[in-house]
Design a protein around this motif. Sequence first.
Motif, mmCIF file in Angstrom:
data_model
loop_
_atom_site.group_PDB
_atom_site.id
_atom_site.type_symbol
_atom_site.label_atom_id
_atom_site.label_comp_id
_atom_site.label_asym_id
_atom_site.label_seq_id
_atom_site.Cartn_x
_atom_site.Cartn_y
_atom_site.Cartn_z
ATOM 1 N N ALA A 1 23.880 -56.697 62.980
ATOM 2 C CA ALA A 1 22.900 -55.550 63.793
ATOM 3 C C ALA A 1 22.613 -55.591 65.157
ATOM 4 O O ALA A 1 22.758 -54.845 65.630
ATOM 5 C CB ALA A 1 21.510 -55.480 63.217
ATOM 6 N N GLN A 2 22.655 -57.247 66.108
ATOM 7 C CA GLN A 2 22.688 -57.366 67.231
ATOM 8 C C GLN A 2 23.868 -56.258 68.033
ATOM 9 O O GLN A 2 24.106 -55.383 68.686
ATOM 10 C CB GLN A 2 21.987 -58.619 67.733
ATOM 11 N N VAL B 1 23.058 -44.983 86.664
ATOM 12 C CA VAL B 1 24.095 -45.005 84.720
ATOM 13 C C VAL B 1 25.074 -46.084 84.646
ATOM 14 O O VAL B 1 24.823 -46.685 83.995
ATOM 15 C CB VAL B 1 24.104 -43.367 84.653
ATOM 16 N N GLU B 2 25.516 -46.549 85.952
ATOM 17 C CA GLU B 2 26.775 -47.404 86.102
ATOM 18 C C GLU B 2 26.415 -48.618 86.476
ATOM 19 O O GLU B 2 26.512 -49.580 85.790
ATOM 20 C CB GLU B 2 27.952 -46.996 87.818
ATOM 21 N N ARG B 3 25.006 -49.105 86.690
ATOM 22 C CA ARG B 3 24.971 -50.192 87.262
ATOM 23 C C ARG B 3 23.660 -50.116 85.424
ATOM 24 O O ARG B 3 24.481 -50.974 84.955
ATOM 25 C CB ARG B 3 23.523 -49.902 87.517
ATOM 26 N N ASN B 4 22.985 -49.385 84.593
ATOM 27 C CA ASN B 4 22.533 -49.688 83.097
ATOM 28 C C ASN B 4 24.462 -49.678 82.083
ATOM 29 O O ASN B 4 24.594 -50.501 81.370
ATOM 30 C CB ASN B 4 21.912 -48.756 82.469
ATOM 31 N N LEU B 5 25.287 -49.497 82.434
ATOM 32 C CA LEU B 5 26.436 -49.478 81.836
ATOM 33 C C LEU B 5 27.301 -50.884 82.287
ATOM 34 O O LEU B 5 27.492 -51.224 80.821
ATOM 35 C CB LEU B 5 27.138 -48.787 81.919
ATOM 36 N N SER C 1 28.141 -56.340 80.118
ATOM 37 C CA SER C 1 27.353 -57.559 80.169
ATOM 38 C C SER C 1 27.374 -58.470 79.038
ATOM 39 O O SER C 1 27.752 -59.328 78.698
ATOM 40 C CB SER C 1 26.834 -58.102 81.689
ATOM 41 N N GLU C 2 25.962 -57.962 78.471
ATOM 42 C CA GLU C 2 25.211 -57.914 77.830
ATOM 43 C C GLU C 2 26.470 -58.102 76.195
ATOM 44 O O GLU C 2 26.096 -59.622 75.491
ATOM 45 C CB GLU C 2 24.003 -57.502 77.399
ATOM 46 N N PHE D 1 27.912 -62.057 74.841
ATOM 47 C CA PHE D 1 27.363 -61.758 73.117
ATOM 48 C C PHE D 1 28.030 -62.397 72.136
ATOM 49 O O PHE D 1 28.582 -63.087 71.175
ATOM 50 C CB PHE D 1 26.962 -60.547 72.250
ATOM 51 N N GLN D 2 29.936 -61.534 72.525
ATOM 52 C CA GLN D 2 30.376 -61.807 72.312
ATOM 53 C C GLN D 2 31.121 -63.456 72.236
ATOM 54 O O GLN D 2 31.990 -63.824 71.919
ATOM 55 C CB GLN D 2 31.890 -60.556 72.110
ATOM 56 N N LYS D 3 31.020 -63.226 73.297
ATOM 57 C CA LYS D 3 31.461 -64.699 74.119
ATOM 58 C C LYS D 3 31.304 -65.888 73.413
ATOM 59 O O LYS D 3 31.482 -66.928 72.858
ATOM 60 C CB LYS D 3 31.789 -64.821 75.833
ATOM 61 N N THR D 4 30.130 -65.979 73.703
ATOM 62 C CA THR D 4 28.839 -67.019 72.455
ATOM 63 C C THR D 4 29.202 -67.329 71.197
ATOM 64 O O THR D 4 29.675 -68.217 70.300
ATOM 65 C CB THR D 4 27.641 -66.103 72.678
#
Length: 489
Positions: A48-49, A75-79, A84-85, A89-92
């Motif tokens: 879900a995350q 918008v680009e900063r938010n993207l 990055s998040e 997440f995937q790296k963890t």
Amino acid sequence: MTQGNIGKSNYSKAIWSLISRIYDNTSVADSVYEQASAYFIQSAAQQAQKTELEQQVFLFQNRQQQVSQRDMALVERNLQQAQSEQQSFQKTRDEEAAKRMSVLKQLCVDILQLIQADSAEETTILSAKALGTIQLLCPTQGKHVAPTNQRCKHLYKALLALRLLDKLLADNEINNSYVQQRLTACKGMSMLQADYHPFRDDVQIPLIMAALLQDIGSCHPDAQLILKGPDGTADEFRVLDNDERIALLQISFREGLKYVTQGLGLDKYAGNSRDERELHLKREAERQNFVLFLLKNAVKPEHGIGNLLKIPQIYTSVVLSTKSNYSYDALPKVALVLEKGVEKGVYSKVAVEALLAITGVFPQGYGVTYIPKDSDRQDLDRYEYAIVTGLYPADIRQPICRMVTRNLTYNVSAQGCIISVDNNLYYPTARKKLERISEERLLEILSKLVSNFEERKNMPLLPRCWYPEEYFSYVKNQNLWNKVVINNN
């Protein structure tokens, strides 16, 4: 029976450590099955995350097409933050999967090292020792039989699978191109010394892995719901009705395959060489595919390589049964179970005959009662105790044993023997020989062999087998596999 200190020898401790690394229930929760259970519980929330993070990235990517130049930087900063998040997440998750794979692979290496030697003869002895020790560490009666057998069956099955692989290869009964290619590639290499050994690393270790993971899907919450009920109080070892059984098999199979690809993934490469990294990842992918191939083919193996898992699985389900009707006396019936399966066309004749050629009718560690002979090869008027300690009996009905008693006295330095059908009390023909002996004499024999005679004097006076659990609980009795002179009996 006074045999010294009760406990586990260093070897028995090593076996029990492997069992605990596969299946345990501790606060540390670091065994393979505990790790899988935690993964399955967390995976729904993590999925879900993951979906939420993907939606965030998709949302800001869309906004890039819609906002004015003035708002583009925001918008680009938010993207970038969302990406990055997502990457973090995937790296963890990848690191967690790599850690689980690393733990599993090291476990498989340690299992192989325990039973593999440079010579086939020594490998056979080490395998008999491991299988026999597992059997002898398991209780034969009482409430702990099912849970202990549940813990031990994965290692037992993996050991049988390895030896069945050897036997079928020796008999030219495995035509799988992947296995044959790896076998050819390692000609002249020492399995114990090579850093990379194609047969060991690409065939044997994935086979062990598949054997250990065959039931891993049963850790999934949906499977546990069937086994333990909504409130967790149902007897997980009960006989399931047909609908429950089918549902459990489907869940366990589906989630087990997912665990191999998602919960474990591929072992990471440690190094700086691009070529080595590509080769490492290629081999890892091939090994994973082989594990998946074995697991899928074990469902309906017919005459294929899936029998490397299927036939040991059936054998282990009888010898280390978790059913309420478990009977130690009846363990040799495992041969009949397999042979009847062949007659019905359910099991592969070739694979069953190969496994029984390895194990014989009597499982390793089984307590045999037999009629000894005197120096003139005449039957004596008593029975003695022995333990099955050898694989590859010349006749599957005549087990290779270690004599435990002699002249009705426990004798640690006793010899080995091959026990004939005519003198093995498991068979009616042998029991018939002792029927002429008086009840008083049979009670006298029993009184010398059991430690709690008053409690056990109602045992059968002509026992089909004996229970070596107490005998093996003494440390000094746990080395039954050192070389001895073998006599025919």
